[in-house]
Motif scaffolding. Sequence first.
Motif, PDB file in Angstrom:
ATOM      1  N   MET A   1     -11.621  -9.911  -0.426  1.00  0.00           N
ATOM      2  CA  MET A   1     -10.432  -9.729   0.262  1.00  0.00           C
ATOM      3  C   MET A   1     -10.208  -8.337   0.777  1.00  0.00           C
ATOM      4  SD  MET A   1      -6.449  -9.660  -0.881  1.00  0.00           S
ATOM      5  CE  MET A   1      -6.706  -8.255  -2.126  1.00  0.00           C
ATOM      6  N   SER A   2     -10.027  -8.125   2.282  1.00  0.00           N
ATOM      7  CA  SER A   2     -10.142  -6.752   2.747  1.00  0.00           C
ATOM      8  C   SER A   2      -8.628  -6.527   3.488  1.00  0.00           C
ATOM      9  CB  SER A   2     -10.922  -6.760   3.961  1.00  0.00           C
ATOM     10  OG  SER A   2     -11.195  -5.583   4.581  1.00  0.00           O
ATOM     11  N   ILE A   3      -8.108  -5.310   2.891  1.00  0.00           N
ATOM     12  CA  ILE A   3      -6.660  -5.013   3.280  1.00  0.00           C
ATOM     13  C   ILE A   3      -6.957  -3.695   4.370  1.00  0.00           C
ATOM     14  CG2 ILE A   3      -4.616  -3.920   2.494  1.00  0.00           C
ATOM     15  CD1 ILE A   3      -5.087  -6.856   1.756  1.00  0.00           C
ATOM     16  N   ILE A   4      -6.213  -3.681   5.355  1.00  0.00           N
ATOM     17  CA  ILE A   4      -6.212  -2.631   6.208  1.00  0.00           C
ATOM     18  C   ILE A   4      -4.898  -1.701   6.258  1.00  0.00           C
ATOM     19  CG2 ILE A   4      -6.439  -2.037   8.673  1.00  0.00           C
ATOM     20  CD1 ILE A   4      -8.329  -4.474   9.074  1.00  0.00           C
ATOM     21  N   CYS A   5      -4.940  -0.529   5.746  1.00  0.00           N
ATOM     22  CA  CYS A   5      -3.820   0.237   5.804  1.00  0.00           C
ATOM     23  C   CYS A   5      -3.846   1.315   6.882  1.00  0.00           C
ATOM     24  CB  CYS A   5      -3.766   1.233   4.650  1.00  0.00           C
ATOM     25  SG  CYS A   5      -3.439   0.347   3.053  1.00  0.00           S
ATOM     26  N   ALA A   6      -2.727   1.240   7.781  1.00  0.00           N
ATOM     27  CA  ALA A   6      -2.740   2.195   8.795  1.00  0.00           C
ATOM     28  C   ALA A   6      -1.293   2.318   9.341  1.00  0.00           C
ATOM     29  CB  ALA A   6      -3.326   1.251  10.088  1.00  0.00           C
ATOM     30  N   ARG A  51      -2.072  -4.782   5.682  1.00  0.00           N
ATOM     31  CA  ARG A  51      -2.320  -6.099   6.491  1.00  0.00           C
ATOM     32  C   ARG A  51      -3.557  -6.703   5.765  1.00  0.00           C
ATOM     33  NH1 ARG A  51       1.239  -7.313  10.338  1.00  0.00           N
ATOM     34  NH2 ARG A  51       2.446  -5.487  11.097  1.00  0.00           N
ATOM     35  N   ASP A  52      -3.517  -7.997   5.430  1.00  0.00           N
ATOM     36  CA  ASP A  52      -4.838  -8.951   5.097  1.00  0.00           C
ATOM     37  C   ASP A  52      -5.742  -8.943   6.229  1.00  0.00           C
ATOM     38  OD1 ASP A  52      -3.813 -11.036   6.211  1.00  0.00           O
ATOM     39  OD2 ASP A  52      -3.211 -11.978   4.328  1.00  0.00           O
ATOM     40  N   THR A  53      -6.636  -9.604   6.188  1.00  0.00           N
ATOM     41  CA  THR A  53      -7.482  -9.787   7.336  1.00  0.00           C
ATOM     42  C   THR A  53      -7.107 -11.007   8.556  1.00  0.00           C
ATOM     43  OG1 THR A  53      -8.668 -11.551   6.314  1.00  0.00           O
ATOM     44  CG2 THR A  53      -9.658  -9.489   6.119  1.00  0.00           C
ATOM     45  N   THR A  56      -1.620 -10.476   8.373  1.00  0.00           N
ATOM     46  CA  THR A  56      -0.332 -10.853   7.545  1.00  0.00           C
ATOM     47  C   THR A  56       0.002  -9.519   6.742  1.00  0.00           C
ATOM     48  OG1 THR A  56      -0.571 -13.001   7.083  1.00  0.00           O
ATOM     49  CG2 THR A  56       0.871 -12.071   5.860  1.00  0.00           C
ATOM     50  N   LEU A  57       1.302  -8.825   7.073  1.00  0.00           N
ATOM     51  CA  LEU A  57       1.660  -7.821   6.359  1.00  0.00           C
ATOM     52  C   LEU A  57       1.922  -8.003   4.855  1.00  0.00           C
ATOM     53  CD1 LEU A  57       2.865  -4.965   6.678  1.00  0.00           C
ATOM     54  CD2 LEU A  57       5.500  -6.005   6.579  1.00  0.00           C
ATOM     55  N   VAL A  58       1.323  -7.106   3.897  1.00  0.00           N
ATOM     56  CA  VAL A  58       1.354  -7.503   2.395  1.00  0.00           C
ATOM     57  C   VAL A  58       1.691  -6.219   1.805  1.00  0.00           C
ATOM     58  CG1 VAL A  58      -0.563  -9.223   2.555  1.00  0.00           C
ATOM     59  CG2 VAL A  58      -1.100  -6.869   2.183  1.00  0.00           C
ATOM     60  N   GLY A  59       2.092  -5.084   2.349  1.00  0.00           N
ATOM     61  CA  GLY A  59       2.470  -4.109   1.790  1.00  0.00           C
ATOM     62  C   GLY A  59       2.978  -3.045   2.849  1.00  0.00           C
ATOM     63  N   GLY A  86      -4.154  -2.086  -6.085  1.00  0.00           N
ATOM     64  CA  GLY A  86      -4.568  -0.482  -5.749  1.00  0.00           C
ATOM     65  C   GLY A  86      -3.890  -0.663  -4.263  1.00  0.00           C
ATOM     66  N   ILE A  87      -3.005  -1.767  -3.697  1.00  0.00           N
ATOM     67  CA  ILE A  87      -2.513  -1.482  -2.252  1.00  0.00           C
ATOM     68  C   ILE A  87      -1.454  -0.295  -2.391  1.00  0.00           C
ATOM     69  CG2 ILE A  87      -1.146  -2.798  -0.300  1.00  0.00           C
ATOM     70  CD1 ILE A  87      -3.030  -4.989  -1.502  1.00  0.00           C
TER      71      ILE A  87
END
Length: 137
Positions: A1-6, A51-53, A56-59, A86-87
Amino acid sequence: MSIICAQETGLTAEEYIACVGQSALGPTRPLSNTERVQAYLDSSNIIVTARDTNGTLVGLFRGMTDWNWVCYCADLAVAESYQGKGIGGTLMDKAAEVLGPGVTIALLSLPGAEGFYKKIGLTQTDAAFYRDRTHRS
């Protein structure tokens, strides 16, 4: 699972409600009032999302700042199914990066969440005060 924070602009009330509604923060926010949620999102001058790949907003981290001294973190939320990965700490780190080294991040913790904030390196104080709002919905 990859999460992108921006850092992000234009977050919609619908996305916010879907994400925050799946977190402990949900019951403390006026999620049934889409117009009010959108108004406070529009008034926030820093929003960092996770956001997940699939996009979708997850945090999210939502704050107000002067960009030079302090940022008040109004919301730090991670959807329950994504917690423990760790998000939340990554959102806080990304917000600090965007704000720069001269800006302190301040927040009021939900009761019971103090351990999380200590774990990610925030300093706790007993000197927090607030005046409650006059309307609640």
